[in-house]
Design a protein around this motif. Structure first.
Motif, PDB file in Angstrom:
ATOM      1  N   ILE A   1       0.823  -1.312  -0.129  1.00 25.23           N
ATOM      2  CA  ILE A   1       0.008  -0.114   0.128  1.00 25.23           C
ATOM      3  C   ILE A   1       0.878   1.175   0.069  1.00 25.23           C
ATOM      4  CG2 ILE A   1      -1.786   1.339   1.186  1.00 25.23           C
ATOM      5  CD1 ILE A   1      -2.642  -1.427   2.590  1.00 25.23           C
ATOM      6  N   ILE A   2       0.533   2.079  -0.894  1.00 21.47           N
ATOM      7  CA  ILE A   2       1.326   3.586  -0.976  1.00 21.47           C
ATOM      8  C   ILE A   2       0.176   4.533  -0.922  1.00 21.47           C
ATOM      9  CG2 ILE A   2       1.057   3.681  -3.357  1.00 21.47           C
ATOM     10  CD1 ILE A   2       3.747   5.125  -3.430  1.00 21.47           C
ATOM     11  N   PRO A   3      -0.002   5.076   0.388  1.00 19.43           N
ATOM     12  CA  PRO A   3      -0.972   5.911   0.813  1.00 19.43           C
ATOM     13  C   PRO A   3      -0.700   7.350   0.388  1.00 19.43           C
ATOM     14  CG  PRO A   3       0.325   5.659   2.798  1.00 19.43           C
ATOM     15  CD  PRO A   3       0.645   4.566   1.732  1.00 19.43           C
ATOM     16  N   ASN A   4      -1.671   8.251   0.021  1.00 21.26           N
ATOM     17  CA  ASN A   4      -1.727   9.591  -0.421  1.00 21.26           C
ATOM     18  C   ASN A   4      -1.872  10.716   0.552  1.00 21.26           C
ATOM     19  OD1 ASN A   4      -2.751   7.566  -2.163  1.00 21.26           O
ATOM     20  ND2 ASN A   4      -1.816   8.953  -3.737  1.00 21.26           N
ATOM     21  N   PRO A   5      -0.840  11.183   1.310  1.00 21.44           N
ATOM     22  CA  PRO A   5      -0.991  12.510   2.194  1.00 21.44           C
ATOM     23  C   PRO A   5      -1.155  13.608   1.314  1.00 21.44           C
ATOM     24  CG  PRO A   5       1.241  11.729   1.978  1.00 21.44           C
ATOM     25  CD  PRO A   5       0.387  10.762   1.139  1.00 21.44           C
ATOM     26  N   TRP A   6      -1.577  14.632   1.811  1.00 26.03           N
ATOM     27  CA  TRP A   6      -1.737  15.944   1.209  1.00 26.03           C
ATOM     28  C   TRP A   6      -0.824  16.951   1.609  1.00 26.03           C
ATOM     29  CZ3 TRP A   6      -5.529  13.402   3.602  1.00 26.03           C
ATOM     30  CH2 TRP A   6      -5.998  13.790   5.047  1.00 26.03           C
ATOM     31  N   ASP A   7      -0.308  16.752   2.710  1.00 27.86           N
ATOM     32  CA  ASP A   7       0.718  17.718   3.172  1.00 27.86           C
ATOM     33  C   ASP A   7       1.814  17.210   4.480  1.00 27.86           C
ATOM     34  OD1 ASP A   7      -0.900  17.240   5.705  1.00 27.86           O
ATOM     35  OD2 ASP A   7      -1.683  19.093   5.786  1.00 27.86           O
TER      36      ASP A   7
ATOM     37  N   LEU B   1       5.047   6.884   0.104  1.00 27.04           N
ATOM     38  CA  LEU B   1       4.119   7.684   0.162  1.00 27.04           C
ATOM     39  C   LEU B   1       3.799   8.093  -1.466  1.00 27.04           C
ATOM     40  CD1 LEU B   1       5.038  10.090   3.105  1.00 27.04           C
ATOM     41  CD2 LEU B   1       3.511   7.934   2.970  1.00 27.04           C
ATOM     42  N   ALA B   2       2.672   8.498  -1.756  1.00 30.27           N
ATOM     43  CA  ALA B   2       2.394   9.192  -3.051  1.00 30.27           C
ATOM     44  C   ALA B   2       1.612  10.475  -2.709  1.00 30.27           C
ATOM     45  CB  ALA B   2       1.384   8.246  -3.953  1.00 30.27           C
ATOM     46  N   THR B   3       1.905  11.616  -3.584  1.00 30.24           N
ATOM     47  CA  THR B   3       1.242  12.655  -3.420  1.00 30.24           C
ATOM     48  C   THR B   3      -0.077  12.434  -4.169  1.00 30.24           C
ATOM     49  OG1 THR B   3       2.094  13.684  -5.598  1.00 30.24           O
ATOM     50  CG2 THR B   3       3.366  13.926  -3.343  1.00 30.24           C
ATOM     51  N   THR B   4      -1.197  13.386  -3.857  1.00 32.65           N
ATOM     52  CA  THR B   4      -2.242  13.576  -4.550  1.00 32.65           C
ATOM     53  C   THR B   4      -2.669  15.099  -5.031  1.00 32.65           C
ATOM     54  OG1 THR B   4      -4.822  13.535  -4.351  1.00 32.65           O
ATOM     55  CG2 THR B   4      -3.409  13.598  -2.187  1.00 32.65           C
ATOM     56  N   SER B   5      -2.665  15.003  -6.427  1.00 34.87           N
ATOM     57  CA  SER B   5      -3.096  16.476  -6.949  1.00 34.87           C
ATOM     58  C   SER B   5      -4.428  16.854  -6.299  1.00 34.87           C
ATOM     59  CB  SER B   5      -3.235  16.480  -8.574  1.00 34.87           C
ATOM     60  OG  SER B   5      -3.815  15.576  -8.982  1.00 34.87           O
ATOM     61  N   LEU B   6      -5.341  16.020  -6.327  1.00 32.28           N
ATOM     62  CA  LEU B   6      -6.708  16.484  -5.770  1.00 32.28           C
ATOM     63  C   LEU B   6      -6.740  16.754  -4.454  1.00 32.28           C
ATOM     64  CD1 LEU B   6      -9.827  16.575  -6.280  1.00 32.28           C
ATOM     65  CD2 LEU B   6      -9.862  13.960  -5.376  1.00 32.28           C
ATOM     66  N   GLY B   7      -5.883  16.064  -3.691  1.00 24.78           N
ATOM     67  CA  GLY B   7      -5.822  16.615  -2.210  1.00 24.78           C
ATOM     68  C   GLY B   7      -5.266  18.007  -2.253  1.00 24.78           C
ATOM     69  N   VAL B   8      -4.189  18.419  -3.193  1.00 21.65           N
ATOM     70  CA  VAL B   8      -3.509  19.499  -3.320  1.00 21.65           C
ATOM     71  C   VAL B   8      -4.471  20.711  -3.543  1.00 21.65           C
ATOM     72  CG1 VAL B   8      -1.606  21.073  -4.339  1.00 21.65           C
ATOM     73  CG2 VAL B   8      -1.256  18.740  -3.758  1.00 21.65           C
ATOM     74  N   ALA B   9      -5.360  20.281  -4.740  1.00 26.97           N
ATOM     75  CA  ALA B   9      -6.239  21.221  -5.102  1.00 26.97           C
ATOM     76  C   ALA B   9      -7.405  21.463  -4.091  1.00 26.97           C
ATOM     77  CB  ALA B   9      -7.081  20.764  -6.408  1.00 26.97           C
ATOM     78  N   ASN B  10      -7.906  20.539  -3.364  1.00 22.70           N
ATOM     79  CA  ASN B  10      -8.770  20.831  -2.242  1.00 22.70           C
ATOM     80  C   ASN B  10      -8.039  21.815  -1.111  1.00 22.70           C
ATOM     81  OD1 ASN B  10     -10.571  19.283  -3.569  1.00 22.70           O
ATOM     82  ND2 ASN B  10     -10.299  17.515  -2.104  1.00 22.70           N
ATOM     83  N   SER B  11      -6.912  21.549  -0.898  1.00 19.96           N
ATOM     84  CA  SER B  11      -6.097  22.399   0.055  1.00 19.96           C
ATOM     85  C   SER B  11      -6.121  24.062  -0.242  1.00 19.96           C
ATOM     86  CB  SER B  11      -4.883  21.738   0.599  1.00 19.96           C
ATOM     87  OG  SER B  11      -4.060  21.873  -0.429  1.00 19.96           O
TER      88      SER B  11
ATOM     89  N   ALA C   1      -8.045  12.495   1.627  1.00 22.21           N
ATOM     90  CA  ALA C   1      -8.271  13.860   1.579  1.00 22.21           C
ATOM     91  C   ALA C   1      -9.825  14.055   1.554  1.00 22.21           C
ATOM     92  CB  ALA C   1      -7.657  14.737   0.447  1.00 22.21           C
ATOM     93  N   ARG C   2     -10.480  13.319   0.634  1.00 19.94           N
ATOM     94  CA  ARG C   2     -12.079  13.591   0.624  1.00 19.94           C
ATOM     95  C   ARG C   2     -12.640  13.005   1.809  1.00 19.94           C
ATOM     96  NH1 ARG C   2     -13.696  11.160  -5.112  1.00 19.94           N
ATOM     97  NH2 ARG C   2     -15.789  11.789  -4.379  1.00 19.94           N
ATOM     98  N   VAL C   3     -12.203  11.941   2.546  1.00 14.75           N
ATOM     99  CA  VAL C   3     -12.925  11.670   3.870  1.00 14.75           C
ATOM    100  C   VAL C   3     -12.628  12.767   4.999  1.00 14.75           C
ATOM    101  CG1 VAL C   3     -12.581  10.020   5.690  1.00 14.75           C
ATOM    102  CG2 VAL C   3     -12.691   9.290   3.424  1.00 14.75           C
ATOM    103  N   ALA C   4     -11.355  13.267   4.759  1.00 18.90           N
ATOM    104  CA  ALA C   4     -11.150  14.129   5.769  1.00 18.90           C
ATOM    105  C   ALA C   4     -11.963  15.418   5.551  1.00 18.90           C
ATOM    106  CB  ALA C   4      -9.658  14.638   5.711  1.00 18.90           C
ATOM    107  N   LEU C   5     -12.338  15.890   4.401  1.00 13.55           N
ATOM    108  CA  LEU C   5     -12.968  16.936   4.125  1.00 13.55           C
ATOM    109  C   LEU C   5     -14.484  16.668   4.193  1.00 13.55           C
ATOM    110  CD1 LEU C   5     -12.885  19.441   2.562  1.00 13.55           C
ATOM    111  CD2 LEU C   5     -13.375  18.549   0.309  1.00 13.55           C
ATOM    112  N   ALA C   6     -14.858  15.384   4.251  1.00 12.56           N
ATOM    113  CA  ALA C   6     -16.361  14.883   4.542  1.00 12.56           C
ATOM    114  C   ALA C   6     -16.507  15.307   6.128  1.00 12.56           C
ATOM    115  CB  ALA C   6     -16.507  13.562   4.274  1.00 12.56           C
ATOM    116  N   ALA C   7     -15.608  14.937   6.817  1.00 15.22           N
ATOM    117  CA  ALA C   7     -15.440  15.170   8.334  1.00 15.22           C
ATOM    118  C   ALA C   7     -15.651  16.737   8.670  1.00 15.22           C
ATOM    119  CB  ALA C   7     -14.356  14.406   9.054  1.00 15.22           C
TER     120      ALA C   7
END
Length: 275
Positions: A22-28, A43-53, A233-239
Motif C-alpha cells: 500500500i502506498i497511501p496519499n498524504p496531502w501535506d 508515500l504518494a502525493t495527490t493532486s486532488l488533495g492539493v487542489a482541495n487544500s 483527503a476527501r474523507v477528511a473533507l467530509a468530516a
C-alpha cells in the motif's frame, strides 16, 4: 537520513518483492508524518488533495511540485509524485516535469494520457506514447533509479473500452515505463484482465474501486502497488463538512467528541519526521 538514491532503491525493491504493498496519499507534511509513524513504507502525493487544500478545482504544476517538496522533506520515506499530465501537451515539455519532481525530492512520478481538456479528455494514442517515451528518457538520465509510472485514464472519462486501455498500457510498457496504472477499474475480474496482459508492476487505486476489495485479493489478482488517490483527503473533507453543517444548521458541537488526541498526534509527528 537516507539519500535520494537510497530512497529510490528502496522504492524499486517494494515493486520487486512478492505481494502487493500500500502506498497511501498524504496531502501535506503533517499527514505524511502521521503515515510514516504508522509504518507505511512509501508515500504518494495527490493532486486532488492539493487542489482541495488550495480551494481550487484545478492545480498548477508549480503547486504540485511545491507539495511534492513539502512531503518529500517531511519524512524519510520514498515519495511518488502525482504529476497529472506533467503540465504540458508536447512530449519534451511534459517530460521536464519528471526532472522537476526529482529535484523536489521524489524518487518516482507519473505521466498520464489525460489532457485536462474535458472537450477532448484523452491524448491520441501516438501522442500519448510519445509523451511516455520522452518521460522515460528523462527518468533514465537521472543519477538514481527514478520509477516512472504511466497512466491510462480512459475509465475516469467514461471511455470504458478495456481493449483500448490495455493497448495503451502495453504501449507504455514497451516505451519503458516502470509501472502501469489505469484508474477507474472497479471490479476484480477487470483488474485481473488488465494485470494478466502486462509484464510490469501494476498500480491499482482504491478511490474508484469496489471498497470491499482487500490487499490479499488485489495481490492475488496481480496488483503490485495499491494507492488511494484523493480518497483520504476527501474523507477528511467530509468530516470537516459534517462539523460545519452541525454548527451552522443545528448550533451544536457534538463533533468535538471525535477530535484526534493531540498528544498522540504530536508524538506521531515526531516519530514520522526525518531523523
Amino acid at each position: 537520513m537516507r539519500t535520494q538514491t537510497e530512497k529510490a532503491k528502496a522504492f524499486r525493491a517494494l515493486h520487486e518483492r512478492p505481494g502487493a504493498f500500500i502506498i497511501p496519499n498524504p496531502w501535506d507534511a503533517g499527514t505524511a508524518r502521521l503515515l510514516a509513524a504508522m509504518g507505511f513504507e512509501a508515500l504518494a502525493t495527490t493532486s486532488l488533495g492539493v487542489a482541495n487544500s488550495l480551494g481550487s478545482a484545478t492545480v498548477s504544476l508549480a503547486a504540485i511540485l511545491d507539495n511534492c517538496r513539502a512531503i518529500a522533506e517531511a519524512t524519510d520515506l520514498p515519495v511518488n509524485a502525482d504529476l497529472e499530465n506533467c503540465g504540458a501537451h508536447e512530449p519534451k515539455a511534459a517530460s521536464h516535469a519528471i526532472r522537476l519532481a526529482a529535484e523536489a525530492g521524489c524518487v518516482g512520478g507519473s505521466i498520464e494520457d489525460a489532457t485536462g481538456d474535458l472537450s477532448n479528455p484523452i491524448y491520441d494514442f501516438d501522442l500519448a506514447v510519445e509523451r511516455v517515451q520522452a518521460a522515460v528518457e528523462v527518468a533514465r538520465s537521472l543519477p538514481f533509479p527514478f520509477t516512472l509510472t504511466a497512466r491510462a485514464e480512459n475509465f475516469l472519462y467514461g471511455r470504458t473500452d478495456l481493449d483500448n486501455t490495455i493497448r495503451r498500457l502495453q504501449a507504455f510498457e514497451a516505451a519503458g515505463a516502470d509501472v502501469l496504472y489505469a484508474p477507474g477499474l472497479y471490479d476484480l475480474a477487470t483488474i485481473k484482465t488488465v494485470t494478466s496482459a502486462l509484464k510490469k508492476p501494476f498500480n491499482h487505486v482504491m478511490g474508484f474501486a469496489d471498497p470491499t476489495l482487500t490487499v490479499p485479493l488485489l495481490s492475488a489478482a496481480g496488483v503490485k502497488r495499491i494507492s488511494v488517490g484523493g480518497a483520504m483527503a476527501r474523507v477528511a473533507l467530509a468530516a470537516f463538512l459534517k462539523c460545519a453543517h452541525e454548527m451552522k444548521d443545528h448550533g451544536a458541537f457534538t463533533h468535538v467528541r471525535e477530535m484526534a488526541p493531540m498528544k498522540e498526534v504530536r508524538e506521531a509527528f515526531a516519530k514520522g519526521a526525518v531523523a
